[in-house]
Write a protein that holds these residues in place. Structure first.
Motif, PDB file in Angstrom:
ATOM      1  N   GLU A  78       0.694  -1.015  -0.227  1.00 26.77           N
ATOM      2  CA  GLU A  78       0.342  -0.080   0.359  1.00 26.77           C
ATOM      3  C   GLU A  78       0.375   1.311   0.222  1.00 26.77           C
ATOM      4  O   GLU A  78       0.697   1.951  -0.898  1.00 26.77           O
ATOM      5  CB  GLU A  78      -1.466   0.273   1.410  1.00 26.77           C
ATOM      6  CG  GLU A  78      -2.349  -0.610   1.009  1.00 26.77           C
ATOM      7  CD  GLU A  78      -1.999  -2.096   1.360  1.00 26.77           C
ATOM      8  OE1 GLU A  78      -0.958  -2.426   1.562  1.00 26.77           O
ATOM      9  OE2 GLU A  78      -2.719  -2.887   1.807  1.00 26.77           O
ATOM     10  N   HIS A  79       2.096   1.085   0.877  1.00 28.33           N
ATOM     11  CA  HIS A  79       2.735   2.438   0.808  1.00 28.33           C
ATOM     12  C   HIS A  79       3.266   2.924  -1.039  1.00 28.33           C
ATOM     13  O   HIS A  79       3.246   3.873  -0.842  1.00 28.33           O
ATOM     14  CB  HIS A  79       3.921   2.212   1.510  1.00 28.33           C
ATOM     15  CG  HIS A  79       3.798   2.151   2.846  1.00 28.33           C
ATOM     16  ND1 HIS A  79       4.278   1.279   4.296  1.00 28.33           N
ATOM     17  CD2 HIS A  79       2.126   2.163   3.848  1.00 28.33           C
ATOM     18  CE1 HIS A  79       3.758   1.418   5.534  1.00 28.33           C
ATOM     19  NE2 HIS A  79       2.187   2.668   4.757  1.00 28.33           N
ATOM     20  N   LEU A  80       3.964   2.102  -1.438  1.00 26.04           N
ATOM     21  CA  LEU A  80       4.144   1.885  -2.526  1.00 26.04           C
ATOM     22  C   LEU A  80       3.164   2.376  -4.065  1.00 26.04           C
ATOM     23  O   LEU A  80       3.305   4.101  -4.458  1.00 26.04           O
ATOM     24  CB  LEU A  80       4.874   0.960  -2.978  1.00 26.04           C
ATOM     25  CG  LEU A  80       5.888   0.421  -3.205  1.00 26.04           C
ATOM     26  CD1 LEU A  80       5.816  -1.463  -3.448  1.00 26.04           C
ATOM     27  CD2 LEU A  80       7.254   1.449  -2.872  1.00 26.04           C
ATOM     28  N   LEU A  81       1.765   2.220  -3.695  1.00 29.27           N
ATOM     29  CA  LEU A  81       0.508   3.023  -4.083  1.00 29.27           C
ATOM     30  C   LEU A  81       0.120   4.210  -3.707  1.00 29.27           C
ATOM     31  O   LEU A  81       0.476   5.015  -4.706  1.00 29.27           O
ATOM     32  CB  LEU A  81      -0.425   1.643  -3.653  1.00 29.27           C
ATOM     33  CG  LEU A  81      -0.361   0.239  -3.686  1.00 29.27           C
ATOM     34  CD1 LEU A  81      -1.828  -0.271  -3.728  1.00 29.27           C
ATOM     35  CD2 LEU A  81       0.128   0.622  -5.234  1.00 29.27           C
ATOM     36  N   TYR A  82       0.585   3.961  -2.276  1.00 26.84           N
ATOM     37  CA  TYR A  82       0.695   5.434  -2.069  1.00 26.84           C
ATOM     38  C   TYR A  82       1.941   6.750  -2.336  1.00 26.84           C
ATOM     39  O   TYR A  82       1.386   7.624  -2.973  1.00 26.84           O
ATOM     40  CB  TYR A  82       0.635   5.659  -0.919  1.00 26.84           C
ATOM     41  CG  TYR A  82      -0.661   5.642   0.136  1.00 26.84           C
ATOM     42  CD1 TYR A  82      -1.906   5.762   0.105  1.00 26.84           C
ATOM     43  CD2 TYR A  82      -0.504   4.223   1.013  1.00 26.84           C
ATOM     44  CE1 TYR A  82      -2.845   5.427   0.418  1.00 26.84           C
ATOM     45  CE2 TYR A  82      -2.000   4.519   1.279  1.00 26.84           C
ATOM     46  CZ  TYR A  82      -2.713   4.385   1.638  1.00 26.84           C
ATOM     47  OH  TYR A  82      -4.263   3.929   2.544  1.00 26.84           O
ATOM     48  N   LEU A  83       2.770   6.047  -2.779  1.00 28.58           N
ATOM     49  CA  LEU A  83       4.130   6.764  -3.238  1.00 28.58           C
ATOM     50  C   LEU A  83       4.179   7.341  -4.607  1.00 28.58           C
ATOM     51  O   LEU A  83       3.687   8.219  -5.021  1.00 28.58           O
ATOM     52  CB  LEU A  83       5.671   6.009  -3.654  1.00 28.58           C
ATOM     53  CG  LEU A  83       6.449   6.672  -3.729  1.00 28.58           C
ATOM     54  CD1 LEU A  83       6.913   8.310  -3.327  1.00 28.58           C
ATOM     55  CD2 LEU A  83       7.981   5.930  -4.079  1.00 28.58           C
ATOM     56  N   SER A  84       3.214   6.009  -5.532  1.00 31.40           N
ATOM     57  CA  SER A  84       3.099   6.230  -7.288  1.00 31.40           C
ATOM     58  C   SER A  84       1.744   7.331  -6.752  1.00 31.40           C
ATOM     59  O   SER A  84       1.732   8.348  -8.183  1.00 31.40           O
ATOM     60  CB  SER A  84       1.736   4.835  -7.068  1.00 31.40           C
ATOM     61  OG  SER A  84       1.691   5.517  -8.758  1.00 31.40           O
ATOM     62  N   ALA A  85       0.883   7.330  -6.416  1.00 38.47           N
ATOM     63  CA  ALA A  85      -0.255   8.941  -6.030  1.00 38.47           C
ATOM     64  C   ALA A  85       0.021   9.350  -6.100  1.00 38.47           C
ATOM     65  O   ALA A  85       0.121  10.479  -6.919  1.00 38.47           O
ATOM     66  CB  ALA A  85      -1.516   7.466  -5.338  1.00 38.47           C
ATOM     67  N   PHE A  86       0.941   9.858  -4.840  1.00 38.44           N
ATOM     68  CA  PHE A  86       2.248  11.227  -4.734  1.00 38.44           C
ATOM     69  C   PHE A  86       2.907  11.908  -6.266  1.00 38.44           C
ATOM     70  O   PHE A  86       2.409  12.716  -6.644  1.00 38.44           O
ATOM     71  CB  PHE A  86       3.042  11.276  -3.827  1.00 38.44           C
ATOM     72  CG  PHE A  86       3.609  12.516  -3.233  1.00 38.44           C
ATOM     73  CD1 PHE A  86       2.952  13.070  -2.817  1.00 38.44           C
ATOM     74  CD2 PHE A  86       4.976  11.897  -3.028  1.00 38.44           C
ATOM     75  CE1 PHE A  86       3.627  14.664  -1.986  1.00 38.44           C
ATOM     76  CE2 PHE A  86       5.281  13.182  -2.775  1.00 38.44           C
ATOM     77  CZ  PHE A  86       4.357  14.471  -2.550  1.00 38.44           C
ATOM     78  N   THR A  89      -6.021  20.540  -8.371  1.00 40.38           N
ATOM     79  CA  THR A  89      -6.878  19.747  -9.641  1.00 40.38           C
ATOM     80  C   THR A  89      -5.435  18.535  -9.375  1.00 40.38           C
ATOM     81  O   THR A  89      -6.243  16.988  -8.470  1.00 40.38           O
ATOM     82  CB  THR A  89      -5.765  19.852 -10.906  1.00 40.38           C
ATOM     83  OG1 THR A  89      -6.809  21.167 -11.189  1.00 40.38           O
ATOM     84  CG2 THR A  89      -6.910  18.795 -12.237  1.00 40.38           C
ATOM     85  N   GLY A  90      -4.078  18.188  -8.728  1.00 35.74           N
ATOM     86  CA  GLY A  90      -2.871  17.712  -8.020  1.00 35.74           C
ATOM     87  C   GLY A  90      -3.583  16.814  -6.720  1.00 35.74           C
ATOM     88  O   GLY A  90      -3.847  15.768  -6.600  1.00 35.74           O
ATOM     89  N   ALA A  91      -4.389  18.155  -5.662  1.00 34.94           N
ATOM     90  CA  ALA A  91      -4.758  18.165  -5.064  1.00 34.94           C
ATOM     91  C   ALA A  91      -6.307  17.113  -4.807  1.00 34.94           C
ATOM     92  O   ALA A  91      -6.457  15.943  -4.301  1.00 34.94           O
ATOM     93  CB  ALA A  91      -4.863  19.122  -3.518  1.00 34.94           C
ATOM     94  N   GLY A  92      -6.599  17.767  -5.896  1.00 33.05           N
ATOM     95  CA  GLY A  92      -8.014  16.558  -5.557  1.00 33.05           C
ATOM     96  C   GLY A  92      -7.842  15.152  -6.440  1.00 33.05           C
ATOM     97  O   GLY A  92      -8.193  14.539  -5.751  1.00 33.05           O
ATOM     98  N   LEU A  93      -6.957  14.929  -7.447  1.00 28.31           N
ATOM     99  CA  LEU A  93      -6.560  13.413  -7.714  1.00 28.31           C
ATOM    100  C   LEU A  93      -5.529  12.803  -6.809  1.00 28.31           C
ATOM    101  O   LEU A  93      -5.873  11.662  -6.678  1.00 28.31           O
ATOM    102  CB  LEU A  93      -5.458  13.476  -8.901  1.00 28.31           C
ATOM    103  CG  LEU A  93      -4.873  12.101  -9.974  1.00 28.31           C
ATOM    104  CD1 LEU A  93      -5.716  11.666 -10.519  1.00 28.31           C
ATOM    105  CD2 LEU A  93      -4.092  12.488 -10.419  1.00 28.31           C
ATOM    106  N   LEU A  94      -4.895  13.342  -6.248  1.00 31.13           N
ATOM    107  CA  LEU A  94      -4.347  12.529  -4.328  1.00 31.13           C
ATOM    108  C   LEU A  94      -5.182  12.294  -3.895  1.00 31.13           C
ATOM    109  O   LEU A  94      -4.996  10.986  -3.906  1.00 31.13           O
ATOM    110  CB  LEU A  94      -3.620  13.906  -3.676  1.00 31.13           C
ATOM    111  CG  LEU A  94      -2.832  12.930  -3.052  1.00 31.13           C
ATOM    112  CD1 LEU A  94      -1.449  12.329  -3.378  1.00 31.13           C
ATOM    113  CD2 LEU A  94      -1.210  13.514  -2.378  1.00 31.13           C
ATOM    114  N   PHE A  95      -6.443  13.188  -3.302  1.00 26.20           N
ATOM    115  CA  PHE A  95      -7.706  12.308  -2.850  1.00 26.20           C
ATOM    116  C   PHE A  95      -7.850  11.004  -3.109  1.00 26.20           C
ATOM    117  O   PHE A  95      -8.818  10.818  -2.056  1.00 26.20           O
ATOM    118  CB  PHE A  95      -8.471  14.127  -2.260  1.00 26.20           C
ATOM    119  CG  PHE A  95      -9.285  13.569  -1.778  1.00 26.20           C
ATOM    120  CD1 PHE A  95      -9.298  12.657   0.128  1.00 26.20           C
ATOM    121  CD2 PHE A  95     -11.149  13.333  -2.522  1.00 26.20           C
ATOM    122  CE1 PHE A  95     -10.617  13.074   0.768  1.00 26.20           C
ATOM    123  CE2 PHE A  95     -11.911  13.256  -1.140  1.00 26.20           C
ATOM    124  CZ  PHE A  95     -11.922  12.955  -0.055  1.00 26.20           C
TER     125      PHE A  95
END
Lengths: 100, 168
Positions: free
Chosen positions: A4-12, B98-104
């Motif tokens: 999950e942490h990798l997926l969070y990093l990827s999203a970030f 946009t970025g914060a929305g996508l991240l959320f």
């Protein structure tokens, strides 16, 4: 270590890449943002293939190949546009053709 | 928490910090160097995930090729325009929304989903490169050939596009 942490990093990383593409007024910075987003997607592919499956890695390999093609052609176009318009701000470039 | 986990989270943190560094950089050169740090730490994460071939490809192709290409591009374009390399920012508020929305949205989707992956059941590291080689030459041979043709086409295209600079 959790997937999950990798997926969070990827999203970030993906969100940061999107923010870079939207906010920076420079074509080279936009290319950097695209590379960052492609890498975030690659991280996802590898993270999901962690439990012994290699399909994700093969797919990520092809993503890298296409990213290289995109970067090379993109840089060539940026250099060309820079030479002609003497600017690399995409907002300032509105003419496709020489005005007569 | 063993040593592997500590290295893993170190690379995770380094990649995130380098990405923020790209976002905050005023100079294109600094942004490209931050991108190198980010890509190298992602390569380190790949090694820890038993994706050694992809990690080496990442280092060779991205850190060795793409970023050097970009630094060359930065230097060439600054010589043409004879202007400093500072980058202006625009549309800050829409961009961050946009970025914060996508991240959320992604984080919300991740927290509400349960992943039934078992990190400890991975195959031994030595098998992976060999297995990918076999797969690339058997199941994925058509995509591999198409990717080779795509590389050739884009190489010729980039060379022809940039070579007009010299002719003029």
């Amino acid at each position: 270590m959790a997937i999950e942490h990798l997926l969070y990093l990827s999203a970030f990383l993906f969100s940061i890449g999107l923010v870079i593409i939207i906010t920076k007024r420079n074509a080279i910075m936009m290319l950097l943002g695209i590379e960052l987003m492609l890498n975030a997607a690659n991280l996802n592919l590898v993270a999901f293939g962690y439990d012994g499956k290699i399909e994700g890695q093969v797919f990520a390999l092809f993503v890298v190949i296409v990213a290289v093609c995109e970067a090379a052609v993109g840089m060539a176009i940026v250099l060309r546009v820079y030479h002609y318009y003497t600017t690399s701000v995409p907002d300032d470039i509105s003419n496709l053709k020489e005005q007569r | 928490m063993n040593l592997k986990d500590i290295i893993h989270y170190f690379f995770l943190l380094l990649a995130a910090l380098a990405a923020v560094g790209i976002l905050m950089a005023k100079n294109v050169l600094h942004a490209a160097l931050s991108l190198i740090i980010c890509l190298l730490s992602i390569a380190g994460i790949f090694v820890l995930l038993h994706a050694e071939l992809l990690a080496v490809t990442q280092i060779m192709v991205y850190a060795g090729g793409v970023v050097i290409l970009m630094i060359f591009g930065v230097m060439l374009s600054s010589r043409v325009a004879n202007k400093p390399l500072n980058v202006e920012t625009a549309r800050k508020i829409p961009g961050f929304i946009t970025g914060a929305g996508l991240l959320f949205i992604i984080v919300y989707a991740l927290t509400t989903t349960s992943f039934s992956l078992h990190p400890n059941s991975s195959t031994p590291a030595s098998n992976n490169v060999r297995e990918i080689g076999f797969q690339l030459m058997s199941s994925y041979v058509a995509p591999l050939e198409i990717a080779g043709i795509l590389l050739l086409i884009s190489l010729i295209g980039a060379a022809v596009t940039a070579s007009f600079l010299i002719k003029k």
